[in-house]
Design an enzyme around this catalytic site. Structure first.
Site, PDB file in Angstrom:
ATOM      1  N   HIS A  34      56.897  12.603   7.717  1.00  0.00           N
ATOM      2  CA  HIS A  34      57.218  11.765   6.716  1.00  0.00           C
ATOM      3  C   HIS A  34      58.540  10.999   6.837  1.00  0.00           C
ATOM      4  O   HIS A  34      58.689   9.898   6.287  1.00  0.00           O
ATOM      5  CB  HIS A  34      57.144  12.500   5.265  1.00  0.00           C
ATOM      6  CG  HIS A  34      58.265  13.529   4.990  1.00  0.00           C
ATOM      7  ND1 HIS A  34      58.130  14.741   5.299  1.00  0.00           N
ATOM      8  CD2 HIS A  34      59.420  12.971   4.532  1.00  0.00           C
ATOM      9  CE1 HIS A  34      59.386  15.306   4.575  1.00  0.00           C
ATOM     10  NE2 HIS A  34      60.279  14.306   4.514  1.00  0.00           N
TER      11      HIS A  34
ATOM     12  N   ASP B 217      52.767  17.733   8.706  1.00  0.00           N
ATOM     13  CA  ASP B 217      53.807  17.071   8.344  1.00  0.00           C
ATOM     14  C   ASP B 217      54.876  17.345   9.547  1.00  0.00           C
ATOM     15  O   ASP B 217      55.987  17.266   9.144  1.00  0.00           O
ATOM     16  CB  ASP B 217      54.492  17.240   7.000  1.00  0.00           C
ATOM     17  CG  ASP B 217      55.498  16.105   6.626  1.00  0.00           C
ATOM     18  OD1 ASP B 217      55.313  15.063   7.171  1.00  0.00           O
ATOM     19  OD2 ASP B 217      56.517  16.664   6.154  1.00  0.00           O
TER      20      ASP B 217
ATOM     21  N   GLY C 229      67.121  13.690   2.868  1.00  0.00           N
ATOM     22  CA  GLY C 229      67.635  13.601   4.272  1.00  0.00           C
ATOM     23  C   GLY C 229      68.089  14.792   4.946  1.00  0.00           C
ATOM     24  O   GLY C 229      68.226  14.593   6.104  1.00  0.00           O
TER      25      GLY C 229
ATOM     26  N   SER D 191      65.472  16.573   5.416  1.00  0.00           N
ATOM     27  CA  SER D 191      64.101  16.873   6.071  1.00  0.00           C
ATOM     28  C   SER D 191      64.182  16.710   7.283  1.00  0.00           C
ATOM     29  O   SER D 191      64.725  15.803   8.138  1.00  0.00           O
ATOM     30  CB  SER D 191      62.946  15.712   5.548  1.00  0.00           C
ATOM     31  OG  SER D 191      62.857  15.994   4.010  1.00  0.00           O
TER      32      SER D 191
ATOM     33  N   GLY E  25      34.149  26.688   9.138  1.00  0.00           N
ATOM     34  CA  GLY E  25      32.753  26.221   8.425  1.00  0.00           C
ATOM     35  C   GLY E  25      32.340  26.939   7.364  1.00  0.00           C
ATOM     36  O   GLY E  25      31.170  27.205   7.023  1.00  0.00           O
TER      37      GLY E  25
ATOM     38  N   THR F 233      33.302  27.671   2.992  1.00  0.00           N
ATOM     39  CA  THR F 233      33.746  26.998   1.588  1.00  0.00           C
ATOM     40  C   THR F 233      34.337  28.212   0.756  1.00  0.00           C
ATOM     41  O   THR F 233      33.357  29.072   0.755  1.00  0.00           O
ATOM     42  CB  THR F 233      32.776  26.271   0.701  1.00  0.00           C
ATOM     43  OG1 THR F 233      31.984  25.212   1.383  1.00  0.00           O
ATOM     44  CG2 THR F 233      33.386  25.787  -0.474  1.00  0.00           C
TER      45      THR F 233
END
Length: 350
Positions: A90, A122, A198, A200, A256, A258
Site C-alpha cells: 500500500h 500487502d 509513514g 508502514s 478447497g 469452506t
C-alpha cells in the site's frame, strides 16, 4: 522514613537523601543498560532502513489527483542474491518505479529498477543497485514472545529514520479491517511501539538487532499512534518476498474447503471435544479439490495443518495460503469423535 520527619537534623536529612540518590543510581544503571542497547541496535540497523516517497495519481478523466505518500522499507537479500527493499504494497501501489524515490540514512537518493507486489499479504519488494548498503539481519519471528521488547524504525509523518520502543503486545491478530484495503492472509503481531502513518514497511526489531516483523498498520480513531500497531511476522513476509523475487508472484496454496467463521471453543465443548483447544470446522468440500482427494468431509474439524495447531478458520486460511504448492502436507482432523491423520498436496489458487 520520610525525609521531613519531625526531629531530623539537616545533617541526617542530607545523609538520607544521599543514600536514596545512590540507591536510585544503582537502579537506574539497569535501565541505562537497556537504553544503551536500544541506541546500539538503532545505530546498527539504520543503514539498512530506507525512507520511501511514492508519487501517485488517482482518479479518471479531468478529476485526476496527484499526491505523495511516505513510507519505509528495509533492505533484504532475495532471489539470486540481489538487494531488494522490502515494504508494504500500500506504500507504493499506484506508483511506477521512476516515481518511487528512495533515501538511505546517509542521505543518498535513488530509484528502484523493478517493483513486485502481492495484494493478498500487502507485501512488496523493490530491487535496487546499491551494493554498499547492508541488508538487515533477519530474525525468527516464530521465537519472539508476548512481552518481549521491540524497536520500530520508520518515517512517521515523513520524519525519516525515527525510532520507537515498546513490547510485543499480542500475536496472531487476524480478520482485521485495515482501512479500504483487503488483506486476505493475516497473521499480525501487535505492538505498542509507536507506529504512525509513514512507519508502514519499516522493520520491527528485537534487541539483537534482528528484523522480526514488517510494520504495516495502526488501529486508531485519531489517525495517530494509540499504542496499537500491527506488523507482518518476518517469516511470512520473507516467504512472500522470495517468491516475488523469483517468480514475480505469490503462488497461493488452495485447499478447497469452506470453513465456518462462527465456530468457537464453546462449539467444540458442546460437540464433546472439550479436550481440544481450537480448530476449524469444514462446512463444505469442493468437488475435485485437494481437500476431496485428501478425503476431507463436511463436519470435519481440522486441528493441525503442516505440524502446527489450527487456532481458527482465519489461521488455517493463512497457513494454507502460504504453504508450498505440490508439497505433501500432513493434517490432523477429528470426525465423529475419532482422530484421523491425512495428507494433502495443495494446488495453486484458481
Amino acid at each position: 522514613m520520610s525525609l521531613d520527619s519531625p526531629g531530623m537534623s539537616s545533617v541526617s536529612v542530607d545523609a538520607q537523601r544521599e543514600r536514596l540518590f545512590n540507591e536510585l543510581a544503582e537502579e537506574f544503571s539497569t535501565f541505562d543498560r537497556l537504553g544503551h542497547l536500544v541506541r546500539r541496535v538503532s545505530q546498527l540497523v539504520k543503514p539498512s532502513v530506507i525512507h520511501i516517497e511514492a508519487h501517485k495519481t488517482e482518479g479518471s478523466g479531468g478529476s485526476r489527483q496527484s499526491y505523495d505518500e511516505a513510507g519505509s522499507g528495509v533492505i533484504i537479500t532475495a532471489g539470486k542474491g540481489e538487494s531488494w527493499v522490502l515494504t508494504n504494497r500500500h506504500v507504493i501501489n499506484g506508483a511506477a518505479p521512476k516515481e518511487i524515490r528512495l533515501r538511505a540514512a546517509d542521505g543518498r537518493e535513488f530509484y528502484p529498477d523493478r517493483v513486485v507486489s502481492d495484494a493478498s499479504t500487502d507485501v512488496a519488494i523493490m530491487r535496487i543497485d546499491m551494493p554498499d548498503l547492508p541488508p538487515a539481519r533477519i530474525g525468527n519471528s516464530e521465537s519472539i514472545e508476548i512481552g518481549d521488547f521491540v524497536i520500530a524504525i520508520g518515517s512517521p509523518f515523513g520524519l525519516s529514520h525515527s525510532v520507537t520502543f515498546g513490547i510485543l503486545s499480542a500475536k496472531g491478530r487476524r480478520d482485521l479491517s485495515l482501512g479500504t484495503q483487503k488483506i486476505d492472509l493475516q497473521d499480525f503481531f501487535q505492538t505498542d511501539a509507536a507506529i504512525n502513518p509513514g512507519n508502514s514497511g519499516g522493520p520491527l526489531l528485537n534487541l539483537r538487532g534482528e528484523v522480526v516483523g514488517l510494520n504495516t498498520a495502526i488501529a486508531s480513531s485519531s489517525g495517530g499512534s494509540e499504542g496499537i500497531g500491527f506488523a507482518i511476522p518476518i517469516n511470512m513476509a520473507l516467504n512472500v518476498a522470495e517468491q516475488l523475487a523469483t517468480t514475480g508472484r505469490l503462488q497461493r496454496g488452495y485447499l478447497g474447503v469452506t470453513l465456518d467463521p462462527d465456530f468457537t471453543t464453546a462449539d467444540l465443548i458442546a460437540s464433546g471435544y472439550d479436550f481440544l483447544q481450537s480448530g476449524a470446522l469444514v462446512k463444505n468440500v469442493r468437488s475435485g479439490s485437494p481437500a476431496e482427494q485428501a478425503h476431507l468431509q463436511r463436519g470435519d474439524i481440522i486441528v493441525e495443518f503442516g505440524g502446527r495447531a489450527v487456532e481458527s478458520d482465519d489461521h488455517l486460511v493463512a497457513q494454507v495460503g502460504l504453504t508450498q504448492v505440490g508439497k505433501s502436507t500432513p493434517m490432523i482432523i477429528y470426525r465423529e469423535g475419532k482422530r484421523y491423520r491425512t495428507e494433502v498436496s495443495l494446488t495453486d489458487m484458481p
